[in-house]
Structure formats: C-alpha cells, structure tokens
Design an enzyme around this catalytic site. Structure first.
Site, short mmCIF file in Angstrom:
data_model
loop_
_atom_site.label_atom_id
_atom_site.label_comp_id
_atom_site.label_asym_id
_atom_site.label_seq_id
_atom_site.Cartn_x
_atom_site.Cartn_y
_atom_site.Cartn_z
CB CYS A 4 -0.94 0.00 1.19
SG CYS A 4 -2.16 -1.34 1.18
CG HIS A 21 -3.22 3.50 2.03
ND1 HIS A 21 -3.67 2.99 0.82
CD2 HIS A 21 -3.32 2.48 2.93
CE1 HIS A 21 -4.01 1.72 1.00
NE2 HIS A 21 -3.82 1.39 2.26
CG ASN A 49 -6.70 -0.68 1.01
OD1 ASN A 49 -5.95 -0.43 0.07
ND2 ASN A 49 -6.26 -0.96 2.22
#
Length: 337
Positions: A114, A255, A285
C-alpha cells in the site's frame, strides 16, 4: 543546490467495470451494509473480472499521458508499483511500457504494497533530480482481490482493484506541480502483521511457515495502531523537510486504508475533514493504486487547484510507509472516463 525538480504533468486513473456493493457481499458473507459502512467507510468496490494488473496499469498510464499531451516526448522510465504482477517473473512494467508504445526504455516494478506508489514516486523523483531521466511515468496498480480469501468478511469488504498514474517531467522547484520532499521508512520486525504467507519462495522451498495459505492474513488491531502512528509521524517529518506547516496544506491525500484510520491520522495532524481527500466509499482500499486514484478523482471533481499544497501519506505490509508533499499543477482534461 539542486535547482532541478520532478513536476507533475498528468494524472490518470481507472477501475474495473464490475462494481460489488455491500449488499451483494452480504448475500454470501456474515456481514451487512451498515457494518461495513460504519467500520470501514466503504459502500462498494470494483473487482477485476478478466482484467489484469497490466491492463489496468496501461489504461491509467494512457490517461495520464493523454493529459500530459499524449506522447509528450521521449518517455525515459516506467515505474509500476504493484503487489499483484501478472506473472511472478518477469516484472510487469516492461509489458506496460511496450503496450503504451515505449520500447527500449527502463521499466521496472516496485513492491511496497500500500506504500508502493509513494516509494515509486520517490524513485521517479530521484531519477529526475539525478539527471538520469527527464520524463517518468509512475503507476500504482493492483488486483488485490485475487489475494483475499473470498470467505473472510473483513478483508473481502476492504479491498478493491484499480490503477492510478502520474506523469513526471523535469522542471524547477518553484513550479506548480513540483514534488518537494519525501519521508520513507520500514519495520520488517512486523512482517507478520499483514502478509500473504503462502506462494512465495519459502513455501516453494518447503521451509517452515506459520501459515501457508495463499491469502491475505491481517492482524487488524496491530495494523490499525501502526498505521495511525507511522502515517502521522511520517507526515510530520515530510512537512518539516519541506518547511511547510500543517495549516498551509490545502489537501490531505492519505492511503485509503479505512475511514477510521483516515480520520484518526487527520485528527492527530490537526487537519479538518474539509481538507481530506477520500474516495474509499466508492473504491475501497486499492493498495498501490490508492493515492493516485484518489488524486485522479479529486482532480475530476475540482477538489485540486493549481498551487494547492498536497500532503500524501501511506503505509503497507512490510511494514513499509512513505509520505510526500507537492504543489498541484494546472491540469486540463479528465483523469477517469
């Protein structure tokens, strides 16, 4: 003093056409729309169906290049941040470059999960500042739903697939679009906090593994705690490096891990919700695609204007984290169709 800087010249993003909302998930998992929205802030996510990481990366990269003026010059490097390459070998970036019409140039993958896009952006920035490249395409793309246990109500609810991209060119630090500073870090002692243990070289060698399943394993409380702590600290460090105070940040683009992490980090930094860019409700996500896809959506909805100071921060498995600051350029056209 280095008077050369990497400057953003285009942004692009894309998601697979198939959208899976919470109600669809609730038909096969022990969950509800209310539970997912309250805990994660997600209403729907896009899932790759016959579309690969390379396919998504090519589409996002092409849109960013089109915004930058099509083949705006001899592209020097393609960087692809991904944890889900189309093949274990070779890297996917050379194929992305070839399909975009660029052969003979440097192209390689970056894997920090990520945090991958920020790490790839830092790499592109370093190549430009070091006079090794004049034009770099940085892409974050993942089909992370392929690594998620479809029967796990938490991870199946969190993750979606997508891609986002930025075009960088050599410029000067005082230009809108100039990347100003980075903060990168890692803590490999926490590798088990979030991992896909099976399928790697240790598994193939028959070496001991606590878990050999080829699906994501995540310690939710640990990940939440470390995400808030590291993203907050990293954000403060990168602001110090840039000489910016937090009040001068116009847009905070974290993020898109989950909405509670986003709110906690923003609150600890003293950034109000009106300055936070969040698209997690619609895409979930998307791992390495998370930040560039959020930038693409913010551009398309008019939430980014030339001269805006932008703070980006991320954390991923590893653990690896990274933050960056830049001023937003004047861009025309749509990042996502």
């Amino acid at each position: 003093m280095n008077t050369r800087a990497a400057v953003v010249q285009g942004v692009g993003g894309c998601v697979p056409p198939r959208s899976v909302d919470n109600n669809e998930l609730s038909t096969r998992l022990d969950t509800t729309d209310e539970w997912i929205r309250e805990r994660l802030g997600i209403a729907r996510r896009h899932v790759a169906d016959g579309i690969s990481t390379v396919d998504l990366a090519v589409e996002a990269g092409a849109r960013a290049l089109e915004m930058a003026g099509g083949r705006f010059g001899a592209l020097d490097v393609v960087l692809l941040a991904t944890t889900t390459p189309d093949r274990l070998c070779p890297a996917s970036a050379p194929e992305v470059a070839s399909r975009l019409g660029y052969t003979g140039i440097a192209a390689f993958d970056v894997n920090a999960v990520c945090a991958g896009f920020v790490h790839a952006l830092a790499t592109g920035n370093a190549l430009i500042r070091g006079h090794m490249a004049d034009r770099v395409l940085v892409i974050g793309a993942d089909v992370f739903t392929t690594l998620v246990d479809p029967g796990d109500r938490l991870t199946a609810s969190i993750f979606g697939d997508g891609a986002g991209a930025l075009v960088l060119r050599a410029g000067t630090p005082d230009e809108p679009g100039a990347v100003r500073a980075f903060d990168l870090g890692s803590d490999g002692s926490a590798v088990a906090a979030v991992e896909v243990p099976g399928g790697g070289a240790r598994d193939r060698l028959g070496m001991p593994l606590a878990n050999q399943r080829p699906y994501l394993v995540m310690d939710g409380p640990v990940v939440f705690q470390r995400a808030v702590r590291e993203m907050t600290a990293s954000s403060k460090r990168v602001l110090d490096k840039a000489g910016w105070d937090v009040e001068s940040v116009r847009r905070f683009v974290p993020h898109q891990a989950n909405i509670r992490i986003i709110h906690d980090v923003a609150g600890k930094l003293g950034i109000g919700p009106e300055r936070v860019v969040a698209n997690i409700e619609d895409v979930g996500n998307t791992v390495a695609a998370s930040i560039p896809l959020a930038l693409a959506d913010a551009h398309d909805t008019g939430r980014l204007a030339a001269g805006d100071r932008v703070l980006m921060t991320s954390i991923g498995a590893g653990l690896a984290w990274g933050s960056a600051v830049l001023t937003w350029p004047e861009l025309h056209g749509k990042a996502r169709l």
